[in-house]
Scaffold this active site. Structure first.
Site, PDB file in Angstrom:
ATOM      1  N   LYS A   1       0.858  -1.193   0.000  1.00 29.51           N
ATOM      2  CA  LYS A   1       0.000   0.000   0.000  1.00 29.51           C
ATOM      3  C   LYS A   1       0.888   1.234   0.000  1.00 29.51           C
ATOM      4  O   LYS A   1       1.923   1.266   0.685  1.00 29.51           O
ATOM      5  CB  LYS A   1      -0.898  -0.017   1.230  1.00 29.51           C
ATOM      6  CG  LYS A   1      -1.975   1.070   1.243  1.00 29.51           C
ATOM      7  CD  LYS A   1      -2.888   0.925   2.469  1.00 29.51           C
ATOM      8  CE  LYS A   1      -3.994   1.979   2.468  1.00 29.51           C
ATOM      9  NZ  LYS A   1      -4.877   1.837   3.646  1.00 29.51           N
TER      10      LYS A   1
ATOM     11  N   SER B   1      -9.754   1.932   2.620  1.00 31.74           N
ATOM     12  CA  SER B   1      -8.824   2.668   1.797  1.00 31.74           C
ATOM     13  C   SER B   1      -7.795   1.786   1.087  1.00 31.74           C
ATOM     14  O   SER B   1      -7.183   2.233   0.114  1.00 31.74           O
ATOM     15  CB  SER B   1      -8.101   3.706   2.647  1.00 31.74           C
ATOM     16  OG  SER B   1      -7.270   3.088   3.595  1.00 31.74           O
TER      17      SER B   1
ATOM     18  N   SER C   1     -10.028  -0.342   6.851  1.00 28.40           N
ATOM     19  CA  SER C   1      -9.391  -0.170   5.542  1.00 28.40           C
ATOM     20  C   SER C   1      -8.715  -1.401   4.963  1.00 28.40           C
ATOM     21  O   SER C   1      -8.344  -1.398   3.795  1.00 28.40           O
ATOM     22  CB  SER C   1      -8.371   0.971   5.603  1.00 28.40           C
ATOM     23  OG  SER C   1      -9.036   2.207   5.541  1.00 28.40           O
TER      24      SER C   1
END
Lengths: 485, 91, 482
Positions: free
Chosen positions: C79, C154, C178
């Site tokens: 990420k 996210s 997330s």
């Protein structure tokens, strides 16, 4: 207007940089005066994703200061973020302590010298907390912008906040000097004013004598020296009194002290006061100190300078000035007490040597006492030899220079250098007679009332004795002779 | 109870510039969020926010230098003489 | 079966037996990326050349007979809020468009030590603020299960990459759901570990007290493998918990006999889609039929959790994101007259709307006069929520809930209504507030064919139990070829 009708109220916030090896929240070196931006890392530069880790030594030093200032130590406390934007604050928040400081509710007894007398005054300590220093902005006339040096970011600080207990600039100065000497005694701060390792903010208000309510206070920033603090307090008190006398009211504000101009100017009013949005620092957990650790640190606190000064005056009969000068340096005061322990030399004599020749040598060479071969025993014996008349003061200085640099026995030096003072009248008579014979005019002068002629005669005797004659004895013999004639 | 939220003041504190055209939108969103918060129960606890059950391990006071200045300043928008440059500030 | 379709544990075995090389595997994954990335849009930065070098290095080590970690040579996506030394780390924000960290996050050092191949940096909501990956400054990631739908957020890029075979495993971060919500939307497994079990050093902070890095994979075992590699105490993170962490793959396969599974009634109430509810209840039934004890429990403060979450998360975010000021790194506005203008323009142009919204909210709840009513109250509520979980865990081993109220929504469907978007986090935020571990695992599909996820929540540091139960379910529900 009459200043005498008013009372000045002073409270101080002192920031002291701690002399740890590494910074408070990262492992960068805590070092002053290095090339810009060479003692920083992603953590103290506030780079994304980096996290603080609290230096154990910072807590230790702050707790020691707390003990020294008779504070309650909060074994369980936390750190908070103080949020504001400024280019020298890379994270845009300062990690500090808000509602639970490490130390709280203490006091410090200071000796205040005012109008020729010395008195003790107790100043309340509101709190001591730990926090990080910010970086430095550099300005150069040739350049339109400002430059940021992050080296100082994360240098550990303690902020010592006093109660508004001081009533004059002299009390404030005594407080500041005592704080500084305590920091030095604990060996937790360099205390180099010129490097900004101690800085203070000054809160001043005034009120009519007899009033019990405090007046509105103004805070002055940018006070960099203790004498500057005195000037700032005196200026601000007079300014406030002038405002009140003209029927005005004091606005609560932050002012900037300009020491060169000798005046303070408004920086921001209460309305513009920043909203720092303090909240508990989520990147750090609770500081939990066990009782044994805190108690152990308390046992490590030495006798503090304020107490020591008072004791030196009482125990050794020293003047306040002498005691203060000795106590200022832990090394000198230790040397003094160890030398005085011999009881054969007078404390005053030892004190004079330390504050005179020893201090001179230390200043000239930059050496500490430990760097020399001087020991308390030798100092005591040196003073004893002089006071007993075994050697002259002049010879004493010769001996002193030797024992500073060489590990030699004083008696041997005296013997080797033939420094022993001759006090035996039978040995000195011949010298005195010779001088009298050759200086009849001076004798006549003396008899004629020129008393300083005697000094000349003693000098001649000293010369004739190659410096070894006891001047007091020779003076005695001279007078005997003159009387006899 | 409708509560006033001074978006301009908040924006100033947060160093954000909110377009006038966007102001109403932000205010509406914020009010919605605040309303969501409004129904939180009262909790009586005057103590400080501190958790002694999670004590922190402290770092040993040892220093190390791992980074060169040029690495650290590589991402800076403007540099000069080994420093980051900002508009002139005087305080 | 194509290489990119296989699990990390299967691939690990093939690598070990030298049936495939790390280079072949890495090439297969990049070939897959070339094939589907234009549709999915999972990556912000691809690390192709370095990845192949890393793969070759693993192959050489293996040829030389060096001992290797089970994850050596496995391609993993990261990420883009996890700092990678020398590689762009943007947080999907214009603010960090060109930011190249001179340091690694601790998890990256750990992955490097295990010879893991890094495929690249994955798309996300800007600064991890969002539930759809639609707040990314750079691109829209689409759900591999339905390209008209969001992948969740996210960590949308992470979940989509794993689901699409564009990475074998991925790291995400979870502040309020997330990792779990996009895992649920994309039909993969995601673990949000116990707070403090994975170092946050180098994770660009959104909400420091809630953030946690965690693994996303195709199977529970894969997630256990990657979690074992990244967890552990770290001197660089004061909030990391000092304890001994086991190899979590060894805790799998122990069965669920006697497992006490709680169903918190508040998570099956209003706002939960009936298809989702039924899928989760069916899973509960399966547990019960196989020797688990299933019972209803209550977590009464759940209703307040979302508010408490948004206060705490926004407050911390407003402070954490203050450092992005155009001074030391990142975006700086080109035109300014003075410092204040530089700050304001930089931050207004560098941050997107959602980030600004949260900064404003966080600034508000911390500001003078509101702190006690908002921030402090939320923190006290946090204690209460944690206490309610603790008492629930006195009666049960694990809790079972839906991961999200519904399945993946359409692109653009919720972007105009932040409150509706926030409401989707209702099932996941409590876990972050209480610092607990939780895992999302697929439990079927809805009538549109979209993956439904269920969430297993455990007490602090109960990851072994959590992973074991999820692994059992995965097998019992026929979610994997045995």
């Amino acid at each position: 207007m009459d200043y005498k009708d008013y009372e000045v109220i002073v409270g101080l916030e002192v920031h002291a940089e701690l002399s740890t090896e590494s910074k408070i929240y990262c492992s960068c070196r805590n070092k002053f005066g290095v090339e810009v931006n060479t003692e920083c890392c992603p953590i103290c530069m506030g780079m994304p994703g980096t996290l603080p880790t609290l230096n154990q030594k910072v807590v230790e030093y702050a707790v020691k200061m707390g003990h020294a200032l008779n504070c309650t130590i909060h074994n369980v406390c936390k750190q908070d973020r103080k949020n504001y934007f400024y280019p020298d604050l890379p994270k845009a928040y300062q990690i500090s302590q808000f509602d639970i400081p490490l130390c709280e509710h203490g006091y410090l007894d200071v000796l205040v010298e005012e109008d020729g007398t010395v008195r003790e005054k107790r100043i309340g300590i509101t709190r001591i907390h730990i926090e990080e220093d910010a970086g430095k902005l550099l300005h150069d006339e040739s350049f339109a912008g400002s430059l940021v040096d992050f080296n100082r970011c994360g240098v550990p600080l303690i902020e010592i906040v006093s109660e508004p207990d001081m009533r004059s600039s002299a009390e404030a100065k005594a407080y500041l000097e005592t704080i500084k000497s305590v920091l030095q005694y604990l060996d937790i701060s360099d205390c180099k004013m010129q490097e900004g390792s101690i800085r203070c903010d000054v809160n001043v208000s005034v009120r009519k004598k007899g009033e019990t309510k405090f007046g509105t206070r103004c805070e002055m920033k940018n006070v960099n020296t203790f004498s500057g603090a005195m000037r700032a307090i005196d200026f601000e008190a007079q300014r406030q009194i002038a405002v009140l006398e003209q029927g005005g009211i004091i606005e609560q504000e932050t002012r900037r002290w300009d020491d060169a101009k000798g005046e303070s100017i408004p920086l921001r009013s209460k309305e513009d006061a920043q909203d720092y949005r303090y909240f508990p620092e989520p990147d750090l957990l609770t500081i939990v100190l066990d009782d044994a650790y805190v108690e152990n640190l308390k046992r490590q606190i030495p006798e503090l300078p304020n107490k020591k000064t008072a004791r030196f005056m009482k125990e050794y009969g020293l003047t306040y000035g002498d005691a203060l000068l000795l106590v200022e340096s832990p090394e000198k005061s230790v040397l003094f007490e160890q030398a005085a322990a011999s009881k054969k030399a007078s404390p005053k004599g030892i004190c004079n040597w330390i504050l005179g020749d020893i201090t001179r040598v230390m200043n000239e060479t930059g050496k500490t006492i430990a760097d020399t071969k001087l020991t308390p025993e030798k100092l005591a014996y040196l003073v004893e030899c002089i006071e007993s008349g075994k050697i002259s003061n002049t010879s004493g200085k010769v001996v002193f220079e030797i024992i500073l640099n060489e590990d030699k026995n004083i008696d041997e030096i005296i013997k080797e250098k033939n420094l022993a003072q001759i006090s035996d009248a039978s040995a000195l008579n011949a010298i005195v007679e010779e001088v009298i014979k050759n200086n009849q005019k001076s004798i006549d002068d003396y008899r004629g009332g020129k008393t300083n002629a005697l000094g000349f005669l003693v000098g001649q005797c000293m010369k004739a004795s190659k410096g070894q004659g006891n001047p007091a004895k020779m003076k005695e013999l001279l007078l005997e002779y003159i009387d006899k004639q | 109870m409708e509560m006033e939220i001074d978006i301009k003041r908040l924006a100033k504190l947060a160093r954000l510039k909110i377009d006038e055209s966007r102001m109403a939108g932000f205010e509406k969103d914020m009010k919605g969020i605040v309303a969501m918060v409004e129904h939180l129960p009262e909790i009586s606890d005057s103590g400080a926010l501190i958790d002694p059950s999670a004590p922190m391990e402290l770092r040993e006071d040892v220093s190390e230098s791992k980074y060169r200045r040029d690495e650290l300043l590589k991402n800076a928008p403007q540099t000069q003489a080994g420093c980051v440059v900002v508009p002139r500030v005087v305080e | 079966m194509k290489l990119y379709e296989m699990t990390a544990s299967e691939l690990s075995g093939q690598l070990k037996e030298k049936k495939i090389s790390a280079r072949e595997l890495t090439e297969a994954v990049f070939a897959r990326i070339d094939e589907t990335e234009s549709d999915i849009g999972a990556y912000i930065t691809l690390n192709r050349e370095t990845a192949l070098k890393q793969a070759d290095a693993v192959d050489q080590k293996r040829a030389a007979g060096e001992p290797l970690s089970p994850l050596a040579g496995i391609p993993v996506g990261i990420k883009d809020n996890i700092c990678t030394k020398g590689m762009l780390t943007t947080c999907a924000s214009r603010m960090l468009e060109n930011f190249v960290p001179p340091y690694n996050a601790t998890v990256m050092d750990k992955l490097a030590a295990d010879d893991i191949v890094i495929t690249g940096k994955l798309n996300m909501d800007e600064f991890a603020m969002g539930s759809s990956t639609e707040t990314s400054y750079f691109k829209q990631t689409k759900n591999p299960a339905d390209l008209t739908r969001v992948p969740g957020g996210s960590s949308g890029g992470s979940a989509a990459a794993v689901a699409a075979g564009e990475a074998v495993l991925a790291l995400g971060s979870d502040t309020g759901g997330s990792i779990r919500q996009p895992s649920s939307f994309c039909g993969v497994v995601g673990l949000k570990p116990t707070y403090g079990s994975v170092s946050r050093y180098g994770l660009v902070a959104f909400a420091s007290s809630l953030d946690q890095i965690g693994p996303i994979g195709k199977s529970v075992r894969d997630v256990a493998m990657l979690y074992s590699a990244i967890c552990g105490p770290d001197k660089m993170d004061a909030t990391s918990v000092r304890k001994i962490y086991p190899d979590f793959t060894r805790s799998l396969g122990k069965g669920i006999s006697g497992l006490k599974l709680g169903l918190p009634k508040e998570y099956f109430g209003l706002g939960i889609d009936s298809e989702t509810k039924n899928a989760v209840l069916a899973a509960a039934k399966l547990f019960e039929q196989n020797g688990a004890v299933v019972k209803e429990v209550s977590l009464p403060s759940t209703d307040y959790a979302l508010s408490a979450y948004y206060i705490i998360a926004s407050a911390e975010a407003s402070s954490n994101l203050a450092r992005f000021d155009g001074v030391k790194y990142g975006y700086r506005t080109p035109q300014y007259e003075n410092l204040t203008e530089m700050y304001e323009k930089t931050r207004s142009e560098g941050f997107g709307t959602e980030v600004k919204r949260r900064i404003l909210l966080g600034t508000f709840v911390l500001s003078s006069g509101y702190y006690d009513a908002y921030y402090k109250r939320a923190k006290l509520l946090q204690k209460r929520i944690a206490a309610e979980f603790a008492s629930a865990f006195a009666d049960c081993d694990l809790l079972l809930t839906p991961t999200t109220p519904g399945t993946a929504f359409k692109l653009g469907e919720n972007t105009d209504d932040p409150l509706k978007m926030y409401a989707g986090d209702i099932c996941t935020v409590t876990v972050n507030i209480a610092g607990l571990p939780a895992l999302s695992i697929p439990c079927g599909t809805d009538s549109k064919g979209l993956p439904v996820g269920m969430q297993l929540i455990g007490a602090k540091f109960s990851e072994e139990q959590l992973l074991n139960a999820a692994d059992w379910y995965e097998s019992a529900a026929g979610l994997r070829a045995e």
